[in-house]
Motif scaffolding. Structure first.
Motif, PDB file in Angstrom:
ATOM      1  N   MET A   1       0.831  -1.187   0.000  1.00  0.00           N
ATOM      2  CA  MET A   1       0.000   0.000   0.000  1.00  0.00           C
ATOM      3  C   MET A   1       0.874   1.247   0.000  1.00  0.00           C
ATOM      4  O   MET A   1       0.573   2.211  -0.686  1.00  0.00           O
ATOM      5  N   VAL A   2       1.954   1.249   0.782  1.00  0.00           N
ATOM      6  CA  VAL A   2       2.835   2.393   0.878  1.00  0.00           C
ATOM      7  C   VAL A   2       3.546   2.630  -0.451  1.00  0.00           C
ATOM      8  O   VAL A   2       3.851   3.757  -0.817  1.00  0.00           O
ATOM      9  N   GLU A   3       3.769   1.551  -1.212  1.00  0.00           N
ATOM     10  CA  GLU A   3       4.439   1.691  -2.496  1.00  0.00           C
ATOM     11  C   GLU A   3       3.577   2.415  -3.522  1.00  0.00           C
ATOM     12  O   GLU A   3       4.079   2.978  -4.489  1.00  0.00           O
ATOM     13  N   LEU A   4       2.261   2.445  -3.348  1.00  0.00           N
ATOM     14  CA  LEU A   4       1.354   3.082  -4.304  1.00  0.00           C
ATOM     15  C   LEU A   4       1.221   4.593  -4.105  1.00  0.00           C
ATOM     16  O   LEU A   4       0.762   5.298  -5.000  1.00  0.00           O
ATOM     17  N   VAL A   5       1.623   5.109  -2.967  1.00  0.00           N
ATOM     18  CA  VAL A   5       1.462   6.539  -2.669  1.00  0.00           C
ATOM     19  C   VAL A   5       2.204   7.411  -3.678  1.00  0.00           C
ATOM     20  O   VAL A   5       1.626   8.356  -4.216  1.00  0.00           O
ATOM     21  N   PRO A   6       3.468   7.140  -4.002  1.00  0.00           N
ATOM     22  CA  PRO A   6       4.133   7.986  -5.003  1.00  0.00           C
ATOM     23  C   PRO A   6       3.475   7.894  -6.377  1.00  0.00           C
ATOM     24  O   PRO A   6       3.369   8.897  -7.084  1.00  0.00           O
ATOM     25  N   GLN A   7       3.019   6.723  -6.744  1.00  0.00           N
ATOM     26  CA  GLN A   7       2.378   6.560  -8.053  1.00  0.00           C
ATOM     27  C   GLN A   7       1.051   7.320  -8.107  1.00  0.00           C
ATOM     28  O   GLN A   7       0.730   7.937  -9.120  1.00  0.00           O
ATOM     29  N   ILE A   8       0.288   7.293  -7.031  1.00  0.00           N
ATOM     30  CA  ILE A   8      -0.969   8.042  -6.974  1.00  0.00           C
ATOM     31  C   ILE A   8      -0.675   9.543  -7.042  1.00  0.00           C
ATOM     32  O   ILE A   8      -1.383  10.305  -7.698  1.00  0.00           O
ATOM     33  N   GLY A   9       0.396   9.971  -6.378  1.00  0.00           N
ATOM     34  CA  GLY A   9       0.789  11.377  -6.430  1.00  0.00           C
ATOM     35  C   GLY A   9       1.170  11.812  -7.835  1.00  0.00           C
ATOM     36  O   GLY A   9       0.816  12.901  -8.286  1.00  0.00           O
ATOM     37  N   TYR A  10       1.902  10.961  -8.567  1.00  0.00           N
ATOM     38  CA  TYR A  10       2.287  11.280  -9.934  1.00  0.00           C
ATOM     39  C   TYR A  10       1.056  11.401 -10.838  1.00  0.00           C
ATOM     40  O   TYR A  10       0.934  12.325 -11.635  1.00  0.00           O
ATOM     41  N   VAL A  11       0.151  10.454 -10.687  1.00  0.00           N
ATOM     42  CA  VAL A  11      -1.069  10.476 -11.506  1.00  0.00           C
ATOM     43  C   VAL A  11      -1.890  11.721 -11.179  1.00  0.00           C
ATOM     44  O   VAL A  11      -2.407  12.398 -12.074  1.00  0.00           O
ATOM     45  N   ALA A  12      -1.987  12.060  -9.901  1.00  0.00           N
ATOM     46  CA  ALA A  12      -2.740  13.254  -9.508  1.00  0.00           C
ATOM     47  C   ALA A  12      -2.081  14.523 -10.052  1.00  0.00           C
ATOM     48  O   ALA A  12      -2.759  15.442 -10.526  1.00  0.00           O
ATOM     49  N   ALA A  13      -0.761  14.583 -10.038  1.00  0.00           N
ATOM     50  CA  ALA A  13      -0.054  15.756 -10.555  1.00  0.00           C
ATOM     51  C   ALA A  13      -0.245  15.881 -12.055  1.00  0.00           C
ATOM     52  O   ALA A  13      -0.470  16.986 -12.590  1.00  0.00           O
ATOM     53  N   ILE A  14      -0.159  14.764 -12.774  1.00  0.00           N
ATOM     54  CA  ILE A  14      -0.358  14.784 -14.226  1.00  0.00           C
ATOM     55  C   ILE A  14      -1.784  15.209 -14.561  1.00  0.00           C
ATOM     56  O   ILE A  14      -2.022  16.020 -15.460  1.00  0.00           O
ATOM     57  N   LEU A  15      -2.751  14.677 -13.826  1.00  0.00           N
ATOM     58  CA  LEU A  15      -4.151  15.041 -14.049  1.00  0.00           C
ATOM     59  C   LEU A  15      -4.384  16.526 -13.755  1.00  0.00           C
ATOM     60  O   LEU A  15      -5.076  17.219 -14.505  1.00  0.00           O
ATOM     61  N   ALA A  16      -3.795  17.055 -12.701  1.00  0.00           N
ATOM     62  CA  ALA A  16      -3.942  18.470 -12.360  1.00  0.00           C
ATOM     63  C   ALA A  16      -3.339  19.350 -13.446  1.00  0.00           C
ATOM     64  O   ALA A  16      -3.942  20.355 -13.860  1.00  0.00           O
ATOM     65  N   CYS A  17      -2.157  18.981 -13.948  1.00  0.00           N
ATOM     66  CA  CYS A  17      -1.538  19.752 -15.037  1.00  0.00           C
ATOM     67  C   CYS A  17      -2.402  19.723 -16.286  1.00  0.00           C
ATOM     68  O   CYS A  17      -2.576  20.735 -16.967  1.00  0.00           O
TER      69      CYS A  17
END
Length: 90
Positions: A1-17
C-alpha cells in the motif's frame, strides 16, 4: 500500500496539469451581425442623441445657446500669487 502513494501522487499531478492546461471557462460567443445589426459606435451615437433630446425640453430649447462674451482671463495675478503662496505654506 505504501508503495502506491508515489504513483498516486504522480497520476494526480499529471491530471492536475492536464486540467490546468485544457480547462477553459465558457465565454460568450457572438453569432454574427445579421441584417439591421448595429455597431457599438452606432449605439453610442443613438444614446447620446437621446440624452441631448432629454436635456432640451421646454421653451428654452427653442433658443440658441448663449456664448460667453467675457474677455476675463481669470482672477487677477495678485490673487493667484497669494493663493500659490498660501498653498506652499501648507
Amino acid at each position: 500500500m505504501v508503495e502506491l502513494v508515489p504513483q498516486i501522487g504522480y497520476v494526480a499531478a499529471i491530471l492536475a496539469c492536464y486540467l490546468v492546461i485544457t480547462w477553459r471557462p465558457r465565454r460568450a460567443q457572438h453569432a454574427g451581425g445579421g441584417e439591421g445589426a448595429l455597431t457599438v459606435w452606432q449605439l453610442v451615437a443613438h444614446v447620446e442623441a437621446e440624452r441631448r433630446e432629454r436635456e432640451r425640453v421646454g421653451r428654452h430649447r427653442l433658443r440658441e445657446p448663449v456664448e460667453s462674451t467675457s474677455d476675463d482671463a481669470g482672477p487677477p495675478l495678485e490673487l493667484q500669487q497669494r493663493v500659490l503662496d498660501g498653498l506652499r505654506r501648507l
